[in-house]
Design an enzyme around this catalytic site. Sequence first.
Site, PDB file in Angstrom:
ATOM      1  N   THR A  89     105.312  26.592  75.692  1.00 14.94           N
ATOM      2  CA  THR A  89     105.333  26.394  77.147  1.00 14.94           C
ATOM      3  C   THR A  89     105.347  27.791  77.782  1.00 14.94           C
ATOM      4  OG1 THR A  89     107.740  26.152  76.944  1.00 14.94           O
ATOM      5  CG2 THR A  89     106.468  24.144  77.228  1.00 14.94           C
ATOM      6  N   LEU A 166     117.753  27.837  68.641  1.00 22.84           N
ATOM      7  CA  LEU A 166     117.676  28.764  67.506  1.00 22.84           C
ATOM      8  C   LEU A 166     117.302  30.163  67.977  1.00 22.84           C
ATOM      9  CD1 LEU A 166     114.468  29.464  66.859  1.00 22.84           C
ATOM     10  CD2 LEU A 166     114.514  27.220  65.834  1.00 22.84           C
ATOM     11  N   ARG A 167     117.784  31.151  67.207  1.00 18.29           N
ATOM     12  CA  ARG A 167     117.408  32.543  67.488  1.00 18.29           C
ATOM     13  C   ARG A 167     116.397  32.987  66.451  1.00 18.29           C
ATOM     14  NH1 ARG A 167     123.252  34.574  66.408  1.00 18.29           N
ATOM     15  NH2 ARG A 167     122.859  32.995  64.849  1.00 18.29           N
ATOM     16  N   GLU A 168     115.290  33.582  66.880  1.00 17.45           N
ATOM     17  CA  GLU A 168     114.369  34.139  65.899  1.00 17.45           C
ATOM     18  C   GLU A 168     115.127  35.192  65.108  1.00 17.45           C
ATOM     19  OE1 GLU A 168     110.654  35.386  67.636  1.00 17.45           O
ATOM     20  OE2 GLU A 168     110.375  33.450  68.580  1.00 17.45           O
ATOM     21  N   ASN A 236     119.931  30.404  78.542  1.00 19.22           N
ATOM     22  CA  ASN A 236     119.125  31.626  78.420  1.00 19.22           C
ATOM     23  C   ASN A 236     119.324  32.550  79.620  1.00 19.22           C
ATOM     24  OD1 ASN A 236     118.190  31.172  75.922  1.00 19.22           O
ATOM     25  ND2 ASN A 236     116.069  30.741  76.488  1.00 19.22           N
ATOM     26  N   GLN A 279     125.386  44.536  74.183  1.00 11.70           N
ATOM     27  CA  GLN A 279     124.834  45.790  73.672  1.00 11.70           C
ATOM     28  C   GLN A 279     123.857  46.342  74.711  1.00 11.70           C
ATOM     29  OE1 GLN A 279     125.128  43.091  71.385  1.00 11.70           O
ATOM     30  NE2 GLN A 279     127.003  44.099  70.728  1.00 11.70           N
ATOM     31  N   CYS A 288     111.284  34.057  74.830  1.00  9.45           N
ATOM     32  CA  CYS A 288     112.035  33.064  75.600  1.00  9.45           C
ATOM     33  C   CYS A 288     112.642  33.595  76.895  1.00  9.45           C
ATOM     34  CB  CYS A 288     113.117  32.452  74.726  1.00  9.45           C
ATOM     35  SG  CYS A 288     112.433  31.388  73.437  1.00  9.45           S
ATOM     36  N   LYS A 291     110.234  34.377  80.032  1.00  8.86           N
ATOM     37  CA  LYS A 291     109.542  33.214  80.615  1.00  8.86           C
ATOM     38  C   LYS A 291     110.531  32.164  81.116  1.00  8.86           C
ATOM     39  CE  LYS A 291     108.623  30.186  76.668  1.00  8.86           C
ATOM     40  NZ  LYS A 291     109.483  29.085  77.071  1.00  8.86           N
TER      41      LYS A 291
HETATM   42  N1  LIG Z   1     110.645  30.914  69.592  1.00  7.61           N
HETATM   43  C1  LIG Z   1     111.915  30.707  69.889  1.00  7.61           C
HETATM   44  O1  LIG Z   1     112.804  31.475  69.526  1.00  7.61           O
HETATM   45  C2  LIG Z   1     112.316  29.502  70.701  1.00  7.61           C
HETATM   46  C3  LIG Z   1     113.667  29.154  70.779  1.00  7.61           C
HETATM   47  C4  LIG Z   1     114.028  28.035  71.529  1.00  7.61           C
HETATM   48  C5  LIG Z   1     113.070  27.311  72.204  1.00  7.61           C
HETATM   49  N2  LIG Z   1     111.754  27.687  72.126  1.00  7.61           N
HETATM   50  C6  LIG Z   1     110.772  26.874  72.834  1.00  7.61           C
HETATM   51  O2  LIG Z   1     110.091  26.061  71.884  1.00  7.61           O
HETATM   52  C7  LIG Z   1     108.712  25.882  72.262  1.00  7.61           C
HETATM   53  C8  LIG Z   1     107.811  26.368  71.145  1.00  7.61           C
HETATM   54  O3  LIG Z   1     108.035  27.752  70.964  1.00  7.61           O
HETATM   55  P1  LIG Z   1     107.443  28.548  69.708  1.00  7.61           P
HETATM   56  O4  LIG Z   1     108.003  29.918  69.777  1.00  7.61           O
HETATM   57  O5  LIG Z   1     107.624  27.740  68.478  1.00  7.61           O
HETATM   58  O6  LIG Z   1     105.893  28.565  70.093  1.00  7.61           O
HETATM   59  P2  LIG Z   1     104.675  29.109  69.243  1.00  7.61           P
HETATM   60  O7  LIG Z   1     103.726  29.675  70.207  1.00  7.61           O
HETATM   61  O8  LIG Z   1     105.185  29.945  68.101  1.00  7.61           O
HETATM   62  O9  LIG Z   1     104.033  27.794  68.589  1.00  7.61           O
HETATM   63  C9  LIG Z   1     103.496  26.755  69.338  1.00  7.61           C
HETATM   64  C10 LIG Z   1     102.542  25.971  68.435  1.00  7.61           C
HETATM   65  O10 LIG Z   1     102.101  24.825  69.165  1.00  7.61           O
HETATM   66  C11 LIG Z   1     100.753  24.583  68.819  1.00  7.61           C
HETATM   67  N3  LIG Z   1     100.118  23.724  69.833  1.00  7.61           N
HETATM   68  C12 LIG Z   1      99.790  24.024  71.111  1.00  7.61           C
HETATM   69  N4  LIG Z   1      99.231  22.953  71.714  1.00  7.61           N
HETATM   70  C13 LIG Z   1      99.214  21.967  70.798  1.00  7.61           C
HETATM   71  C14 LIG Z   1      98.757  20.608  70.814  1.00  7.61           C
HETATM   72  N5  LIG Z   1      98.228  20.078  71.905  1.00  7.61           N
HETATM   73  N6  LIG Z   1      98.903  19.875  69.694  1.00  7.61           N
HETATM   74  C15 LIG Z   1      99.434  20.412  68.574  1.00  7.61           C
HETATM   75  N7  LIG Z   1      99.882  21.676  68.494  1.00  7.61           N
HETATM   76  C16 LIG Z   1      99.759  22.438  69.592  1.00  7.61           C
HETATM   77  C17 LIG Z   1     100.158  25.967  68.737  1.00  7.61           C
HETATM   78  O11 LIG Z   1      98.943  25.974  67.990  1.00  7.61           O
HETATM   79  C18 LIG Z   1     101.286  26.741  68.048  1.00  7.61           C
HETATM   80  O12 LIG Z   1     101.134  26.746  66.643  1.00  7.61           O
HETATM   81  C19 LIG Z   1     108.553  26.651  73.568  1.00  7.61           C
HETATM   82  O13 LIG Z   1     108.742  25.786  74.635  1.00  7.61           O
HETATM   83  C20 LIG Z   1     109.676  27.675  73.515  1.00  7.61           C
HETATM   84  O14 LIG Z   1     110.097  28.082  74.792  1.00  7.61           O
HETATM   85  C21 LIG Z   1     111.364  28.746  71.384  1.00  7.61           C
END
Ligand SMILES: NC(=O)c1ccc[n+]([C@@H]2O[C@H](COP(=O)([O-])OP(=O)(O)OC[C@H]3O[C@@H](n4cnc5c(N)ncnc54)[C@H](O)[C@@H]3O)[C@@H](O)[C@H]2O)c1
Length: 449
Positions: A89, A166-168, A236, A279, A288, A291
């Site tokens: 998103t 989750l935290r990367e 966040n 820190q 995250c 955005k």
């Molecule tokens: N990365 C983080 O640390 C984190 C932590 C908490 C929440 N989030 C939230 O989780 C969500 C995903 O984040 P992310 O970092 O995993 O994203 P990302 O960009 O790493 O992965 C998203 C995946 O979704 C796929 N995708 C997009 N449209 C699609 C569709 N129509 N059908 C099937 N697959 C589709 C993409 O190809 C991609 O592989 C976001 O809303 C983000 O804000 C992320």
Amino acid sequence: MKEFNVGVVGAGHVGLVTSACLADIGHWVTLVDVDEERMADLKVGEVPVYEPGLEALVDEVARRGRLRFSTELTSVVSAADVLFICVGTPQGDDGSADLSNVGAVAKSVGRALAEAEEREHPLVVVNKSTVPMGSGDYVSMLIQEGAAEAGNGSVDYRVVSNPEFLREGSAVYDSLFPDRIVLGAHRRDGLDVMRALYEPVVEQSFPTKLDPRPKVAVPFVTTDLASAEMIKYAANAFLATKISFINEIANICELVGADVGNVAHGVGLDERIGSRFLQAGMGWGGSCFPKDVAALKSVAREYDHQPVLLDAVVAVNELQWKQVITKLQRELHTLKGKRIALLGLAFKPNTDDLREAPSLKVARALNRRGARVTGYDPVAGKKAVRLQSDLRVVFDLYEALSEAHAAIVVTEWEEVRSLDLEEAASLMKPPKLLVDGRNALDPRAASAA
Ligand SMILES: NC(=O)c1ccc[n+]([C@@H]2O[C@H](COP(=O)([O-])OP(=O)(O)OC[C@H]3O[C@@H](n4cnc5c(N)ncnc54)[C@H](O)[C@@H]3O)[C@@H](O)[C@H]2O)c1
């Protein structure tokens, strides 16, 4: 425990970790993504994101047949009891969250439900993507629309919100041992299914090699849809505020001659405040915080509310990385032709994620001023080359420092923290300036070297 058939849509950081962990605790999971290359890689054991412990876990659950990969949503929907939406998103041009991926999935789910045989139980559609308040209802509407377009308006589903925290860098651990699980829904039955699905995590009853682990039950917070969605944004925004707060304090410390590290330590020992996220440094970035804070501000504006505090949190953050450029200019004067080493490129250690990483903003600003920038990162280097072709990337920390007039600590990887300062000084060119953008090194030892 009850074993569920689970579909997870989106094989990114969240979807991959979620699917591997749900498979690990005993469910049958199919991960779906539209990215065919990504899914082909996963089928041959190549995990497309760097996350400690993830590759081994994916390999193990895939070998046990608990985790499968697909590019075809329809059959996954018809077989699933629970379907997680974990697609991106990203930030839209106006700062709001771009819901087009979520919307596309919701419509496809509606169509797939319409085409599937009649279900025994409603499909529980779980929104794990971070989405603004009201999106649960939007997803519900789009499922209904998709179903109606496919000629069957009476499909059976429940939408629940299950924001991800989750935290990367420690995502597998965070998913298996979370601080809390938050669920929001209009109706009780969807929440009951989710409680049963998460039972091994809530009760910490699944077998794991990752011991010692907290043995206390994980709080399972249930609320309405909008509140669950808001919990994610509020969490966040608070964490970003904490970092901007300590950065504001750091800037004042520098003026009055106080040591922000000691100040943060003294402040953080107050239990009401806590020491984490205090820190000081180059500010927050990543996939995250930027955005999500922007999206929350955008929601506030929609309601004609001026989010004064959030505006300031963002403004302080912008100052932080720009100050690094100012410091370099103050010490090196013209930057044209000067060699600058960026130590660390990922937005934080233990990840290869470069989204909104301060390193790339600094590199661009330095390049614009004619500096020659070399970046080092133990994991994110290759990605950085793809994203920013004018950045020279090396894979040895000391090679980055060779002949550099200045070095900036951008990401506090362990190898950067344990930098041999004397060797660094011997490789660099005068004035051998070291800007510690993460307060990761001992300033006295650095000056002595
Ligand atoms: N990365 C983080 O640390 C984190 C932590 C908490 C929440 N989030 C939230 O989780 C969500 C995903 O984040 P992310 O970092 O995993 O994203 P990302 O960009 O790493 O992965 C998203 C995946 O979704 C796929 N995708 C997009 N449209 C699609 C569709 N129509 N059908 C099937 N697959 C589709 C993409 O190809 C991609 O592989 C976001 O809303 C983000 O804000 C992320």
